[in-house]
Design an enzyme around this catalytic site. Structure first.
Site, PDB file in Angstrom:
ATOM      1  N   ARG A  53      39.051  33.046  43.972  1.00 35.20           N
ATOM      2  CA  ARG A  53      38.835  34.128  42.978  1.00 35.20           C
ATOM      3  C   ARG A  53      38.048  33.650  41.752  1.00 35.20           C
ATOM      4  O   ARG A  53      38.291  34.069  40.633  1.00 35.20           O
ATOM      5  CB  ARG A  53      40.164  34.753  42.523  1.00 35.20           C
ATOM      6  CG  ARG A  53      40.998  35.330  43.628  1.00 35.20           C
ATOM      7  CD  ARG A  53      40.288  36.463  44.369  1.00 35.20           C
ATOM      8  NE  ARG A  53      41.155  36.997  45.395  1.00 35.20           N
ATOM      9  CZ  ARG A  53      41.205  36.533  46.652  1.00 35.20           C
ATOM     10  NH1 ARG A  53      40.390  35.555  47.030  1.00 35.20           N
ATOM     11  NH2 ARG A  53      42.027  37.055  47.523  1.00 35.20           N
TER      12      ARG A  53
HETATM   13  N1  EPU Z   1      55.293  39.284  50.861  1.00 40.28           N
HETATM   14  C1  EPU Z   1      56.554  39.702  50.564  1.00 40.28           C
HETATM   15  N2  EPU Z   1      56.685  40.784  49.729  1.00 40.28           N
HETATM   16  C2  EPU Z   1      55.625  41.408  49.177  1.00 40.28           C
HETATM   17  C3  EPU Z   1      54.336  40.956  49.481  1.00 40.28           C
HETATM   18  C4  EPU Z   1      54.180  39.881  50.328  1.00 40.28           C
HETATM   19  O1  EPU Z   1      57.533  39.168  51.037  1.00 40.28           O
HETATM   20  O2  EPU Z   1      55.845  42.370  48.421  1.00 40.28           O
HETATM   21  C5  EPU Z   1      55.126  38.163  51.795  1.00 40.28           C
HETATM   22  C6  EPU Z   1      54.493  38.611  53.110  1.00 40.28           C
HETATM   23  O3  EPU Z   1      55.437  39.113  53.995  1.00 40.28           O
HETATM   24  C7  EPU Z   1      53.828  37.334  53.585  1.00 40.28           C
HETATM   25  C8  EPU Z   1      53.460  36.608  52.286  1.00 40.28           C
HETATM   26  O4  EPU Z   1      54.234  37.213  51.251  1.00 40.28           O
HETATM   27  O5  EPU Z   1      54.755  36.531  54.261  1.00 40.28           O
HETATM   28  C9  EPU Z   1      51.961  36.742  51.972  1.00 40.28           C
HETATM   29  O6  EPU Z   1      51.635  38.119  51.837  1.00 40.28           O
HETATM   30  P1  EPU Z   1      50.185  38.701  52.202  1.00 40.28           P
HETATM   31  O7  EPU Z   1      49.838  38.319  53.587  1.00 40.28           O
HETATM   32  O8  EPU Z   1      50.180  40.121  51.823  1.00 40.28           O
HETATM   33  O9  EPU Z   1      49.232  37.850  51.330  1.00 40.28           O
HETATM   34  P2  EPU Z   1      49.156  37.690  49.771  1.00 40.28           P
HETATM   35  O10 EPU Z   1      49.161  36.228  49.484  1.00 40.28           O
HETATM   36  O11 EPU Z   1      50.168  38.502  49.047  1.00 40.28           O
HETATM   37  C10 EPU Z   1      46.542  37.530  49.748  1.00 40.28           C
HETATM   38  C11 EPU Z   1      45.473  38.067  48.836  1.00 40.28           C
HETATM   39  C12 EPU Z   1      45.059  39.476  49.255  1.00 40.28           C
HETATM   40  C13 EPU Z   1      44.642  39.479  50.718  1.00 40.28           C
HETATM   41  C14 EPU Z   1      45.816  38.948  51.551  1.00 40.28           C
HETATM   42  C15 EPU Z   1      45.506  38.875  53.044  1.00 40.28           C
HETATM   43  C16 EPU Z   1      45.604  37.372  46.519  1.00 40.28           C
HETATM   44  C17 EPU Z   1      46.141  37.659  45.170  1.00 40.28           C
HETATM   45  N3  EPU Z   1      45.983  38.187  47.468  1.00 40.28           N
HETATM   46  O12 EPU Z   1      47.715  38.294  49.498  1.00 40.28           O
HETATM   47  O13 EPU Z   1      43.937  39.815  48.491  1.00 40.28           O
HETATM   48  O14 EPU Z   1      44.314  40.776  51.119  1.00 40.28           O
HETATM   49  O15 EPU Z   1      46.148  37.612  51.107  1.00 40.28           O
HETATM   50  O16 EPU Z   1      44.500  37.960  53.298  1.00 40.28           O
HETATM   51  O17 EPU Z   1      44.833  36.449  46.697  1.00 40.28           O
HETATM   52  C18 EPU Z   1      43.337  40.532  46.317  1.00 40.28           C
HETATM   53  O18 EPU Z   1      42.976  39.390  46.077  1.00 40.28           O
HETATM   54  O19 EPU Z   1      43.121  41.489  45.517  1.00 40.28           O
HETATM   55  C19 EPU Z   1      44.050  40.794  47.536  1.00 40.28           C
HETATM   56  C20 EPU Z   1      44.731  41.906  47.727  1.00 40.28           C
END
Ligand code: EPU
Length: 296
Positions: free
Chosen positions: A174
């Site tokens: 980012r």
């Molecule tokens: N999780 C929870 N509760 C929640 C959200 C997530 O338990 O409310 C758990 C999920 O079950 C999973 C882990 O946390 O085991 C990771 O969640 P997720 O796969 O949604 O990935 P993230 O780390 O929360 C990142 C990026 C997203 C991108 C996703 C998928 C950031 C801040 N977020 O999210 O990008 O879409 O990976 O690749 O880097 C963004 O940057 O704006 C964004 C949405």
């Protein structure tokens, strides 16, 4: 309001004073821009930038407003938007996609996948313009936009135009070295692949995203960067903060790293909710969250 005449002499056709910014953002909150400027070509853009520089008028660039919180009082000075077709072109030749900084990332993904060019499809569903995506190195776990970028042309706050090659560009999580006022255009070097396979892969990614994040037609936005090795959404969930509200702004029940703005929400509701979450996560889990969203 400033002396419009000299600042925008000959450019009145591209200037809208006191333009409400809320409709230009995904959260639909925030006050007006003192001057909203949509140049129709690079020369007009350069003139506005240089005059703002000479007169010390603040100047900001708005993309598609998907990663932005505008204050309720609005902002002073000029807000630029590269919505004119001049800044939104998409040209594909061999394995190169050359696109304008104002083009929508989603349009560029569709065009490249249709032409059998792989790389950007992992970004499917990420809103915003190419300029915004490059500035914040938009990405997912499967990759980011920076890894495919081989050239970018920018305009600085002084109105100078510079073209940067791959070896001069820096991208991290980012983050990018493309932090000038405007990204005019960019070139992506992609990889040939069967369009059908590519489309299937993109659809799969789209389904996963849709299942795990608030829907694109909600007034929602991702708020925090992931702290190293952790997921901000998971931390917020673990701290029991999903559903927390300030006014009409609420932490999404679908994904803890998103705020959803309800009817009547204000920018201040969202800002206070961000602060509350940051404070509680620091207190309960000892982690300092950093915002991903741009706060003007
Ligand atoms: N999780 C929870 N509760 C929640 C959200 C997530 O338990 O409310 C758990 C999920 O079950 C999973 C882990 O946390 O085991 C990771 O969640 P997720 O796969 O949604 O990935 P993230 O780390 O929360 C990142 C990026 C997203 C991108 C996703 C998928 C950031 C801040 N977020 O999210 O990008 O879409 O990976 O690749 O880097 C963004 O940057 O704006 C964004 C949405």
């Amino acid at each position: 309001m400033r002396e419009v005449k000299s600042l925008f002499d000959g450019l009145q056709h591209i200037v809208r004073p006191d333009e409400p910014l809320a409709p230009h953002t995904w959260f639909h909150v925030g006050g007006p821009a003192e001057y909203f400027v949509e140049p129709s070509n690079t020369e007009e853009l350069q003139t506005v930038v240089q005059r703002c520089q000479e007169s010390s008028v603040p100047i900001r660039t708005l993309g598609s407003g998907s990663n932005l919180l505008v204050p309720d009082a609005g902002v002073d000075g000029v807000v630029l938007r590269l919505s004119h077709e001049h800044f939104c072109s998409i040209e594909i030749q061999d394995d190169l996609a050359r696109v304008g900084g104002g083009a929508k990332l989603g349009h560029v993904i569709t065009a490249s996948v249709r032409d059998g060019l792989a790389g950007l499809e992992s970004l499917v569903g990420i809103p915003g313009t190419i300029g915004g995506a490059l500035n914040g190195n938009a990405g997912t776990r499967a990759g980011d936009i920076g890894q495919w970028t081989c050239q970018a042309t920018v305009m600085t706050r002084l109105g100078e135009i510079h073209t940067r090659q791959k070896e001069d560009l820096f991208f991290a999580y980012r983050q990018s070295s493309l932090d000038e006022l405007v990204i005019l255009d960019a070139m992506f070097q992609l990889e040939r692949e069967n369009p059908e396979e590519l489309t299937k892969r993109m659809q799969k990614q789209w389904i996963v995203k849709n299942a795990n994040q608030p829907s694109a037609n909600q007034r929602a936005g991702c708020i925090f960067k992931n702290p190293r090795g952790m997921s901000a959404g998971m931390l917020i969930d673990q701290a029991g903060l999903k559903g927390t509200r300030v006014g009409q702004a609420e932490i999404s029940e679908v994904h803890g790293n998103f705020i959803v703005a309800g009817e009547g929400a204000t920018s201040e509701d969202i800002r206070q909710l961000i602060e509350q979450v940051r404070h509680r996560i620091a207190e309960r889990l000892g982690v300092e969250l950093e915002t991903e969203i741009n706060i003007w």
